[in-house]
Structures are given as structure tokens and as C-alpha cells.
Design a protein around this motif. Structure first.
Motif, PDB file in Angstrom:
ATOM      1  N   THR A   2       0.830  -1.196   0.000  1.00 55.52           N
ATOM      2  CA  THR A   2       0.000   0.000   0.000  1.00 55.52           C
ATOM      3  C   THR A   2       0.871   1.256   0.000  1.00 55.52           C
ATOM      4  N   ALA A   3       0.233   2.391  -0.218  1.00 50.64           N
ATOM      5  CA  ALA A   3       0.964   3.663  -0.176  1.00 50.64           C
ATOM      6  C   ALA A   3       1.560   3.878   1.211  1.00 50.64           C
ATOM      7  N   TYR A   4       0.846   3.433   2.237  1.00 50.48           N
ATOM      8  CA  TYR A   4       1.359   3.574   3.605  1.00 50.48           C
ATOM      9  C   TYR A   4       2.613   2.721   3.794  1.00 50.48           C
ATOM     10  N   GLU A   5       2.600   1.525   3.243  1.00 52.13           N
ATOM     11  CA  GLU A   5       3.763   0.652   3.361  1.00 52.13           C
ATOM     12  C   GLU A   5       4.959   1.205   2.590  1.00 52.13           C
ATOM     13  N   VAL A   6       4.697   1.820   1.437  1.00 49.63           N
ATOM     14  CA  VAL A   6       5.775   2.416   0.652  1.00 49.63           C
ATOM     15  C   VAL A   6       6.508   3.466   1.482  1.00 49.63           C
ATOM     16  N   LEU A   7       5.745   4.242   2.253  1.00 49.35           N
ATOM     17  CA  LEU A   7       6.342   5.297   3.083  1.00 49.35           C
ATOM     18  C   LEU A   7       6.675   4.821   4.494  1.00 49.35           C
ATOM     19  N   SER A   8       6.447   3.540   4.774  1.00 48.91           N
ATOM     20  CA  SER A   8       6.707   2.952   6.103  1.00 48.91           C
ATOM     21  C   SER A   8       5.957   3.713   7.191  1.00 48.91           C
ATOM     22  N   LEU A   9       4.672   3.961   6.946  1.00 49.21           N
ATOM     23  CA  LEU A   9       3.836   4.709   7.881  1.00 49.21           C
ATOM     24  C   LEU A   9       2.596   3.913   8.265  1.00 49.21           C
ATOM     25  N   PRO A  10       2.072   4.164   9.461  1.00 57.44           N
ATOM     26  CA  PRO A  10       0.781   3.575   9.811  1.00 57.44           C
ATOM     27  C   PRO A  10      -0.328   4.344   9.108  1.00 57.44           C
ATOM     28  N   GLU A  11      -1.478   3.726   8.987  1.00 57.62           N
ATOM     29  CA  GLU A  11      -2.601   4.388   8.314  1.00 57.62           C
ATOM     30  C   GLU A  11      -3.116   5.586   9.098  1.00 57.62           C
ATOM     31  N   THR A  12      -2.697   5.722  10.324  1.00 56.29           N
ATOM     32  CA  THR A  12      -3.109   6.846  11.163  1.00 56.29           C
ATOM     33  C   THR A  12      -2.152   8.021  11.085  1.00 56.29           C
ATOM     34  N   ALA A  13      -1.178   7.955  10.191  1.00 52.88           N
ATOM     35  CA  ALA A  13      -0.164   9.008  10.083  1.00 52.88           C
ATOM     36  C   ALA A  13      -0.805  10.349   9.723  1.00 52.88           C
ATOM     37  N   GLY A  35      19.975   6.323  -6.477  1.00 53.71           N
ATOM     38  CA  GLY A  35      18.794   5.558  -6.136  1.00 53.71           C
ATOM     39  C   GLY A  35      18.090   4.986  -7.356  1.00 53.71           C
ATOM     40  N   ASP A  36      17.163   4.113  -7.104  1.00 48.09           N
ATOM     41  CA  ASP A  36      16.391   3.462  -8.152  1.00 48.09           C
ATOM     42  C   ASP A  36      15.285   4.400  -8.644  1.00 48.09           C
ATOM     43  N   PRO A  37      15.266   4.726  -9.935  1.00 48.90           N
ATOM     44  CA  PRO A  37      14.245   5.642 -10.455  1.00 48.90           C
ATOM     45  C   PRO A  37      12.818   5.132 -10.256  1.00 48.90           C
ATOM     46  N   GLU A  38      12.620   3.824 -10.373  1.00 48.37           N
ATOM     47  CA  GLU A  38      11.272   3.273 -10.191  1.00 48.37           C
ATOM     48  C   GLU A  38      10.822   3.382  -8.737  1.00 48.37           C
ATOM     49  N   ARG A  39      11.711   3.140  -7.818  1.00 55.82           N
ATOM     50  CA  ARG A  39      11.395   3.286  -6.379  1.00 55.82           C
ATOM     51  C   ARG A  39      11.083   4.750  -6.076  1.00 55.82           C
ATOM     52  N   LEU A  42       7.610   5.503  -7.231  1.00 59.53           N
ATOM     53  CA  LEU A  42       6.637   4.873  -6.340  1.00 59.53           C
ATOM     54  C   LEU A  42       6.455   5.696  -5.070  1.00 59.53           C
ATOM     55  N   ILE A  43       7.538   6.176  -4.509  1.00 58.57           N
ATOM     56  CA  ILE A  43       7.485   7.013  -3.308  1.00 58.57           C
ATOM     57  C   ILE A  43       6.763   8.320  -3.608  1.00 58.57           C
ATOM     58  N   ALA A  44       7.065   8.916  -4.747  1.00 58.12           N
ATOM     59  CA  ALA A  44       6.417  10.177  -5.129  1.00 58.12           C
ATOM     60  C   ALA A  44       4.913   9.979  -5.311  1.00 58.12           C
ATOM     61  N   ARG A  45       4.500   8.867  -5.925  1.00 60.93           N
ATOM     62  CA  ARG A  45       3.063   8.597  -6.091  1.00 60.93           C
ATOM     63  C   ARG A  45       2.382   8.415  -4.750  1.00 60.93           C
ATOM     64  N   ALA A  46       3.035   7.702  -3.850  1.00 62.98           N
ATOM     65  CA  ALA A  46       2.463   7.498  -2.521  1.00 62.98           C
ATOM     66  C   ALA A  46       2.325   8.829  -1.783  1.00 62.98           C
ATOM     67  N   PRO A  72      -6.323  -8.300  -1.027  1.00 65.19           N
ATOM     68  CA  PRO A  72      -5.420  -7.152  -1.094  1.00 65.19           C
ATOM     69  C   PRO A  72      -4.494  -7.268  -2.306  1.00 65.19           C
ATOM     70  N   PRO A  73      -4.323  -6.181  -3.042  1.00 68.90           N
ATOM     71  CA  PRO A  73      -3.445  -6.210  -4.212  1.00 68.90           C
ATOM     72  C   PRO A  73      -1.987  -6.217  -3.805  1.00 68.90           C
ATOM     73  N   ALA A  74      -1.148  -6.543  -4.747  1.00 66.06           N
ATOM     74  CA  ALA A  74       0.289  -6.510  -4.487  1.00 66.06           C
ATOM     75  C   ALA A  74       0.723  -5.088  -4.154  1.00 66.06           C
ATOM     76  N   CYS A  75       0.194  -4.129  -4.875  1.00 63.80           N
ATOM     77  CA  CYS A  75       0.510  -2.724  -4.624  1.00 63.80           C
ATOM     78  C   CYS A  75      -0.657  -1.887  -5.103  1.00 63.80           C
ATOM     79  N   LEU A  76      -1.290  -1.168  -4.222  1.00 60.32           N
ATOM     80  CA  LEU A  76      -2.444  -0.355  -4.579  1.00 60.32           C
ATOM     81  C   LEU A  76      -2.064   1.104  -4.451  1.00 60.32           C
ATOM     82  N   LEU A  77      -1.895   1.750  -5.584  1.00 62.49           N
ATOM     83  CA  LEU A  77      -1.545   3.166  -5.589  1.00 62.49           C
ATOM     84  C   LEU A  77      -2.473   3.915  -6.516  1.00 62.49           C
TER      85      LEU A  77
END
Length: 89
Positions: A2-13, A35-39, A42-46, A72-77
Motif C-alpha cells: 500500500t501507499a502507507y507501506e511504501v512510506l513505512s507509515l501507519p494508516e493513522t499518520a 537511487g532506483d528511479p522506479e522506487r 513509487l514514493i512520489a506517487r504514494a 489485497p493487491p500486491a501494490c495499490l496506488l
């Protein structure tokens, strides 16, 4: 992931926590710093998704629907296309 996991944050952030985590990760994974351009993308989208209160509410609702369906999807953004669709990455 999830977008929260990408940013290593809880959903309550909070919005400030989202901004701070995104800023740190974007700096760390910036392509000009090796750094990895794809990563980085992904961070920017999140960040873009979670920083906008309306998009975040819609995303949270969609995420809850996925969880309720127990698929749950593999990655939902959020994508920013004209149809405002969600997609899995």
C-alpha cells in the motif's frame, strides 16, 4: 504494498508525518544520488496520494473495500489519469 507501506507509515499518520517520511525517502532514493528511479516514482506517487486529503479519503475507502473482499493487491496506488482509477502495480 500500500501507499502507507511504501512510506513505512501507519494508516493513522498525520499529513506532517507523511510529508516528513516522503521527503526523507525521496532524498534517499533520488536517482541523482544513485537511487532506483522506479522506487523514487513509487514514493512520489504514494506521497502525492496521501498528501491530498480528498485523494487519501478515497484511497482509504478503496483500500478498505479491498480488505473486506479479502483480496489485497500486491501494490495499490492511486493513478492520476483522467478517470481517477486505482490500479495495482
Amino acid at each position: 504494498m500500500t501507499a502507507y507501506e511504501v512510506l513505512s507509515l501507519p494508516e493513522t499518520a498525520t499529513a506532517d508525518e507523511v510529508a516528513q517520511a516522503a521527503r526523507r525517502l525521496l532524498f534517499e532514493h533520488h536517482p541523482d544520488r544513485g537511487g532506483d528511479p522506479e522506487r523514487f516514482k513509487l514514493i512520489a506517487r504514494a506521497r502525492d496520494l496521501l498528501a491530498d486529503p480528498d485523494r487519501r479519503r478515497a484511497y482509504d475507502a478503496r483500500l478498505a473495500a479491498w480488505r473486506a473482499a479479502q483480496r489485497p493487491p500486491a501494490c495499490l496506488l492511486y493513478t492520476s489519469d483522467a478517470a481517477d482509477e486505482f490500479r495495482t502495480v
